[in-house]
Design a protein around this motif. Sequence first.
Motif, short mmCIF file in Angstrom:
data_model
loop_
_atom_site.label_atom_id
_atom_site.label_comp_id
_atom_site.label_asym_id
_atom_site.label_seq_id
_atom_site.Cartn_x
_atom_site.Cartn_y
_atom_site.Cartn_z
N LYS A 10 0.83 -1.22 0.00
CA LYS A 10 0.00 0.00 0.00
C LYS A 10 0.86 1.26 0.00
O LYS A 10 0.58 2.20 -0.75
N MET A 11 1.88 1.29 0.85
CA MET A 11 2.73 2.48 0.96
C MET A 11 3.45 2.80 -0.34
O MET A 11 3.54 3.95 -0.74
N LEU A 12 3.97 1.77 -0.99
CA LEU A 12 4.76 1.98 -2.21
C LEU A 12 3.92 1.93 -3.48
O LEU A 12 4.43 2.16 -4.56
N LYS A 13 2.64 1.57 -3.32
CA LYS A 13 1.73 1.43 -4.46
C LYS A 13 2.27 0.44 -5.49
O LYS A 13 2.38 0.72 -6.67
N ILE A 14 2.64 -0.72 -4.97
CA ILE A 14 3.09 -1.82 -5.82
C ILE A 14 2.27 -3.05 -5.46
O ILE A 14 1.70 -3.13 -4.38
N GLY A 15 2.18 -3.98 -6.36
CA GLY A 15 1.43 -5.20 -6.12
C GLY A 15 2.34 -6.41 -6.14
O GLY A 15 3.36 -6.41 -6.82
N PHE A 16 1.94 -7.44 -5.39
CA PHE A 16 2.69 -8.69 -5.35
C PHE A 16 1.76 -9.84 -5.69
O PHE A 16 0.58 -9.80 -5.39
N TRP A 17 2.33 -10.88 -6.30
CA TRP A 17 1.55 -12.07 -6.62
C TRP A 17 2.41 -13.32 -6.49
O TRP A 17 3.63 -13.24 -6.54
N GLU A 18 1.74 -14.45 -6.33
CA GLU A 18 2.38 -15.76 -6.36
C GLU A 18 1.54 -16.65 -7.26
O GLU A 18 0.32 -16.60 -7.24
N TYR A 33 -2.37 -12.85 -4.19
CA TYR A 33 -1.99 -11.56 -4.75
C TYR A 33 -2.38 -10.48 -3.75
O TYR A 33 -3.29 -10.67 -2.95
N SER A 34 -1.69 -9.37 -3.80
CA SER A 34 -1.98 -8.29 -2.87
C SER A 34 -3.18 -7.49 -3.37
O SER A 34 -3.38 -7.35 -4.58
N PRO A 35 -3.98 -6.94 -2.46
CA PRO A 35 -5.14 -6.14 -2.86
C PRO A 35 -4.75 -4.93 -3.70
O PRO A 35 -5.55 -4.46 -4.50
N GLU A 36 -3.54 -4.44 -3.55
CA GLU A 36 -3.08 -3.27 -4.31
C GLU A 36 -3.07 -3.54 -5.82
O GLU A 36 -3.13 -2.62 -6.63
N MET A 37 -3.01 -4.81 -6.21
CA MET A 37 -3.01 -5.16 -7.63
C MET A 37 -4.25 -4.59 -8.33
O MET A 37 -4.16 -4.10 -9.44
N ALA A 38 -5.41 -4.67 -7.70
CA ALA A 38 -6.65 -4.18 -8.32
C ALA A 38 -6.55 -2.69 -8.62
O ALA A 38 -6.88 -2.25 -9.72
#
Length: 186
Positions: free
Chosen positions: A50-58, A69-74
């Motif tokens: 959230k802080m960096l506005k990046i998303g992660f996934w596996e 996946y992180s919610p930030e992806m959406a």
Amino acid sequence: DPLTSKPESLPDSLGSEDLLREENAQLRAQLAKAEKYIDHQLYWRQELSKMLKIGFWEWDEITREPISYSPEMAALLGLDEAHLHKLFHNPDECGPILHADDRQRYLEHLHSRATLKPGVSRQIDYRILVDQHEIRYLREFEQADPLDGIQGIHHGGLDPFKTRSSRSNLAGLLHQGHPLLGVGLS
């Protein structure tokens, strides 16, 4: 390390049933500690996302299904979470959100993930269309999990950037390694 430590030595004076109970109690305590550690890492990974506005996934290459996946992806993709969930479970259907000039290259990249070897990272830059009006540039990083002996688990990140020459925050974090991410790329 709460994930790899061994149970303490047990006194020889305990009977076998008492010995098993004591060992069970120690193992349960270790499991609780490891679960707390994992929960803490997941919490900070989400906060960092959230802080960096990046998303992660596996992704699991063997089952061809997402692990997480992180919610930030959406937000990065300009989608609601239900639409992201649908696309993440059916990645071949992501064509409509991809810029027409990047669609084929992205799909080729998507289908070549199975050839990615542990310890080797790669990236792809592509554009997406948000509401068919806004173009967003994204840089996706991925690496096969070096701890996965069957080379089926991939981790990745999604980083927005304004121009192709922008320095990527995610690239620096992944290449240097970061304790909150739990992974570093080389």
